[in-house]
Design an enzyme around this catalytic site. Structure first.
Site, short mmCIF file in Angstrom:
data_model
loop_
_atom_site.label_atom_id
_atom_site.label_comp_id
_atom_site.label_asym_id
_atom_site.label_seq_id
_atom_site.Cartn_x
_atom_site.Cartn_y
_atom_site.Cartn_z
CG ASN A 8 -1.73 1.21 1.41
OD1 ASN A 8 -1.80 2.03 0.49
ND2 ASN A 8 -2.37 1.35 2.56
CD1 TRP A 9 3.91 1.23 -2.47
CD2 TRP A 9 3.96 2.17 -4.51
NE1 TRP A 9 4.82 0.54 -3.24
CE2 TRP A 9 4.87 1.10 -4.49
CE3 TRP A 9 3.81 2.91 -5.68
CZ2 TRP A 9 5.64 0.74 -5.60
CZ3 TRP A 9 4.57 2.56 -6.79
CH2 TRP A 9 5.48 1.50 -6.75
CE LYS A 10 -0.25 3.16 4.77
NZ LYS A 10 -0.27 3.27 6.22
CG HIS A 101 -6.10 1.59 4.78
ND1 HIS A 101 -5.72 2.59 5.63
CD2 HIS A 101 -5.06 0.72 4.73
CE1 HIS A 101 -4.50 2.34 6.08
NE2 HIS A 101 -4.07 1.21 5.55
CD GLU A 103 -3.30 5.28 6.56
OE1 GLU A 103 -3.19 5.39 5.33
OE2 GLU A 103 -2.40 4.76 7.28
CD GLU A 174 -3.72 -2.86 7.06
OE1 GLU A 174 -2.57 -2.98 6.64
OE2 GLU A 174 -4.45 -1.90 6.77
N GLY A 180 1.97 2.03 10.77
CA GLY A 180 2.88 3.17 10.66
C GLY A 180 3.54 3.55 11.97
CB SER A 219 4.73 -2.09 12.07
OG SER A 219 4.31 -0.76 12.34
N GLY A 240 2.68 -1.14 4.27
CA GLY A 240 2.75 0.28 3.92
C GLY A 240 4.20 0.72 3.78
N GLY A 241 4.74 1.30 4.84
CA GLY A 241 6.07 1.91 4.80
C GLY A 241 7.15 1.06 4.15
#
Ligand code: PGA
Length: 255
Positions: A8-10, A101, A103, A174, A180, A219, A240-241
């Site tokens: 997930n490149w957000k 998601h 967010e 998640e 994150g 994470s 993600g990150g």
């Protein structure tokens, strides 16, 4: 069932950056193809970057990963300023969408009723879906893990068509407090939550529940991915990150 290793490149990467990272990832995946027979790789990228991936696909004819949209609006077209329709997403040859998601739930106030409509709309229009659930720290600490996951699944999956293929719909568990933050859930927390998701799914989608992939997200990094992938009922990850650099995402994909 193939493991689903999703990124997930957000809201990161311009189209040029997306293309360049996707090219690096393609090379790494092609070099490791013999280790990837039981895995599928999927990138959720910003809408504008979907076009860059579609150009790359046109030039390469085949890519060693699938890609999808992080968001869409559940209407064919219309006066919905700022949104993208599934036909626009389809024009980029993307096959997947991300729904629910945390967010989007937290910052864009997407509730279970809207998410149910989005999941239904995507499947009925031929898209494959990763549907996210997860509790906040406050909910976990006040003993609401089970009730939160149950209502997110029961309400969010309330409109699923009966005839979709189980491989076209995955859940991502998640925990919001692990996204994150560098705080990964413990192996026993993950095992417990994934067993819970599987049990609730069996009440909602019956026999499809055993064929539904349940991804863990929050994470996930190259150094914890191997252990996470060994946990029962973990059928992949949503990253993600650590997915933003091909060099780190490939280590997770190979875990
Ligand atoms: P993270 O994000 O890997 O950076 O924690 C996961 C996600 O939001 O899907």
């Amino acid at each position: 069932m193939k493991k689903l290793m999703a990124a997930n490149w957000k809201m990161y990467k311009t189209p040029e950056e997306a293309r360049s990272e996707a090219e690096k990832l393609s090379t790494l995946l092609q070099d490791s193809s013999s280790q990837l027979v039981d895995k599928e790789v999927l990138l959720f990228v910003p809408a504008i970057d979907l076009l860059a991936l579609s150009q790359l696909l046109d030039e390469s004819r085949e890519l060693p990963f699938m890609y999808g949209a992080q968001n869409f609006y559940p209407a064919m077209e219309g006066a919905f300023t700022g949104e993208n329709s599934l036909e626009m997403v389809r024009a980029t040859k993307a096959g997947w969408v991300l729904v629910g998601h945390s967010e989007r739930r937290a910052y864009f106030k997407e509730d279970n009723a809207l998410l149910a409509t989005k999941a239904e709309f995507a499947l009925q229009n031929g898209f494959r879906v990763v549907f996210c659930v997860g509790e906040t720290l406050e909910e976990r600490e006040s003993g609401q893990l089970q009730s939160v996951i149950k209502s997110q699944l029961q309400e969010g999956l309330a409109k699923l068509p009966s005839d979709y293929d189980a491989k076209d719909f995955a859940i991502a568990y998640e925990p919001v407090w692990a996204i994150g933050t560098g705080k990964v859930a413990s192996e026993s927390d993950i095992e417990e939550a994934h067993a819970l998701v599987r049990a609730i799914l069996s009440e909602i989608i019956f026999e499809k529940s055993s064929e539904t992939r349940i991804l863990y997200g929050g994470s996930v990094k190259p150094d914890n991915a191997v252990n996470i992938m060994k946990i029962e009922n973990v059928d992949g990850v949503l990253v993600g990150g650590a997915s933003l650099q091909a060099s780190s995402f490939i280590e997770i994909v190979l875990a």
